[in-house]
Design a protein around this motif. Structure first.
Motif, PDB file in Angstrom:
ATOM      1  N   THR A 205     -21.474  24.061 -90.003  1.00  0.00           N
ATOM      2  CA  THR A 205     -22.347  24.027 -88.836  1.00  0.00           C
ATOM      3  C   THR A 205     -23.695  23.439 -89.227  1.00  0.00           C
ATOM      4  O   THR A 205     -24.287  23.844 -90.226  1.00  0.00           O
TER       5      THR A 205
ATOM      6  N   ASN B 129     -36.313  23.285 -78.993  1.00  0.00           N
ATOM      7  CA  ASN B 129     -34.987  23.897 -78.905  1.00  0.00           C
ATOM      8  C   ASN B 129     -34.169  23.535 -80.143  1.00  0.00           C
ATOM      9  O   ASN B 129     -34.248  22.421 -80.657  1.00  0.00           O
ATOM     10  N   ILE B 130     -33.368  24.477 -80.612  1.00  0.00           N
ATOM     11  CA  ILE B 130     -32.487  24.229 -81.756  1.00  0.00           C
ATOM     12  C   ILE B 130     -31.089  23.957 -81.228  1.00  0.00           C
ATOM     13  O   ILE B 130     -30.550  24.736 -80.427  1.00  0.00           O
ATOM     14  N   TYR B 131     -30.501  22.854 -81.668  1.00  0.00           N
ATOM     15  CA  TYR B 131     -29.160  22.466 -81.262  1.00  0.00           C
ATOM     16  C   TYR B 131     -28.230  22.552 -82.462  1.00  0.00           C
ATOM     17  O   TYR B 131     -28.565  22.075 -83.544  1.00  0.00           O
ATOM     18  N   LEU B 132     -27.058  23.163 -82.279  1.00  0.00           N
ATOM     19  CA  LEU B 132     -26.080  23.320 -83.352  1.00  0.00           C
ATOM     20  C   LEU B 132     -24.824  22.528 -83.024  1.00  0.00           C
ATOM     21  O   LEU B 132     -24.427  22.415 -81.869  1.00  0.00           O
ATOM     22  N   TYR B 133     -24.195  21.988 -84.057  1.00  0.00           N
ATOM     23  CA  TYR B 133     -22.908  21.330 -83.894  1.00  0.00           C
ATOM     24  C   TYR B 133     -22.064  21.572 -85.140  1.00  0.00           C
ATOM     25  O   TYR B 133     -22.576  21.816 -86.209  1.00  0.00           O
ATOM     26  N   ARG B 134     -20.745  21.542 -84.989  1.00  0.00           N
ATOM     27  CA  ARG B 134     -19.810  21.798 -86.076  1.00  0.00           C
ATOM     28  C   ARG B 134     -19.159  20.491 -86.494  1.00  0.00           C
ATOM     29  O   ARG B 134     -18.777  19.682 -85.662  1.00  0.00           O
TER      30      ARG B 134
ATOM     31  N   GLY C 295     -27.613  21.956 -87.645  1.00  0.00           N
ATOM     32  CA  GLY C 295     -28.535  22.114 -86.537  1.00  0.00           C
ATOM     33  C   GLY C 295     -29.687  21.148 -86.639  1.00  0.00           C
ATOM     34  O   GLY C 295     -29.989  20.621 -87.703  1.00  0.00           O
ATOM     35  N   TYR C 296     -30.308  20.893 -85.499  1.00  0.00           N
ATOM     36  CA  TYR C 296     -31.509  20.058 -85.486  1.00  0.00           C
ATOM     37  C   TYR C 296     -32.433  20.564 -84.392  1.00  0.00           C
ATOM     38  O   TYR C 296     -32.029  21.253 -83.462  1.00  0.00           O
TER      39      TYR C 296
END
Length: 194
Positions: A41, A50-55, A43-44
C-alpha cells in the motif's frame, strides 16, 4: 470433466509414487527459477492536505543458484545468489545468502525444508530471510527436480518525511532521515539439483 479429473488423479499418483533417491555426500548445486509476489500500500498527499492510498501488486521473477556441500543424505549447507526483477515497478531483488537444507525420505515421499539467510543488496540493503518447504522428484541418477513454496523477507531502506501544519494554515514537509523496512513476499521456486 471426468477426463480432467482422471488426468489430475494420475498426476497426483505419480507425485507420491516417484522414487526420490537421497543425495550423496559431497558437492551439490542448485539452479532455480525464483518467483516472489507481494502487495504493498502506497500513499500520497493531495493538494488540499488529503491523503490518498492505493495498492500495488508486484511479481518478481528471475533465477537463483546455490552451491555447497552435502554433509550426509539429509543435510546440505552452502551459499548462493538470487536475482529477480519486477517489470511493473522496475525494481530488482538481489540477495547473497547462506543456505541450509534438510531432505527427508519418508518411504517414497521426499519432501524438503530449506532456509536462506543473508543480505538483500537492493534498495539500500537489508536482511534477506527465505524459508521454503517443497518436494523433490528424482529425475535421473544424480539430478532432482525441486518444487517449493515459502516466504521471503527482504529488507530495504526508504527516505522518511513528516508533514506538519503551519500557523498560516499551510503544510510543511520535513526530511527526518532513512528508515529500515521489511517487505514480505510469497515465494515459489522450481529448479534442479545436481
Amino acid at each position: 470433466m471426468k477426463r480432467t479429473f482422471l488426468i489430475l488423479l494420475s498426476i497426483l499418483s505419480l507425485t507420491f509414487s516417484a522414487q526420490g533417491r537421497q543425495p550423496h555426500q559431497g558437492y551439490r548445486g542448485f539452479l532455480e527459477w525464483s518467483n516472489n509476489m507481494h502487495s504493498e500500500t502506497f500513499g500520497y498527499l493531495g493538494n488540499h492536505g488529503n491523503i490518498y492510498l492505493y495498492r500495488e501488486n508486484c511479481f518478481f521473477t528471475g533465477v537463483s543458484t546455490t552451491h555447497g556441500y552435502q554433509i550426509n543424505p539429509y543435510f546440505f549447507i552452502g551459499g548462493g545468489l538470487d536475482l529477480e526483477y519486477c517489470h511493473k515497478s522496475e525494481h530488482w531483488l538481489a540477495a547473497l545468502y547462506l543456505n541450509s537444507r534438510y531432505d527427508m525420505h519418508l518411504g517414497n515421499f521426499t519432501p524438503y525444508a530449506d532456509v536462506r539467510l543473508g543480505a538483500s543488496l537492493t534498495e539500500g540493503a537489508g536482511v534477506y530471510f527465505s524459508p521454503t518447504i517443497g518436494y523433490r522428484f528424482n529425475w535421473g541418477r544424480k539430478v532432482g527436480l525441486n518444487l517449493g513454496v515459502g516466504l521471503t523477507l527482504a529488507g530495504y531502506k526508504t527516505e522518511h518525511f513528516e508533514g506538519t501544519g503551519t500557523d498560516e494554515g499551510g503544510y510543511q514537509i520535513q526530511y527526518t532521515g532513512t528508515k529500515n523496512h521489511v517487505r514480505a513476499n510469497f515465494s515459489f521456486r522450481a529448479g534442479i539439483d545436481f
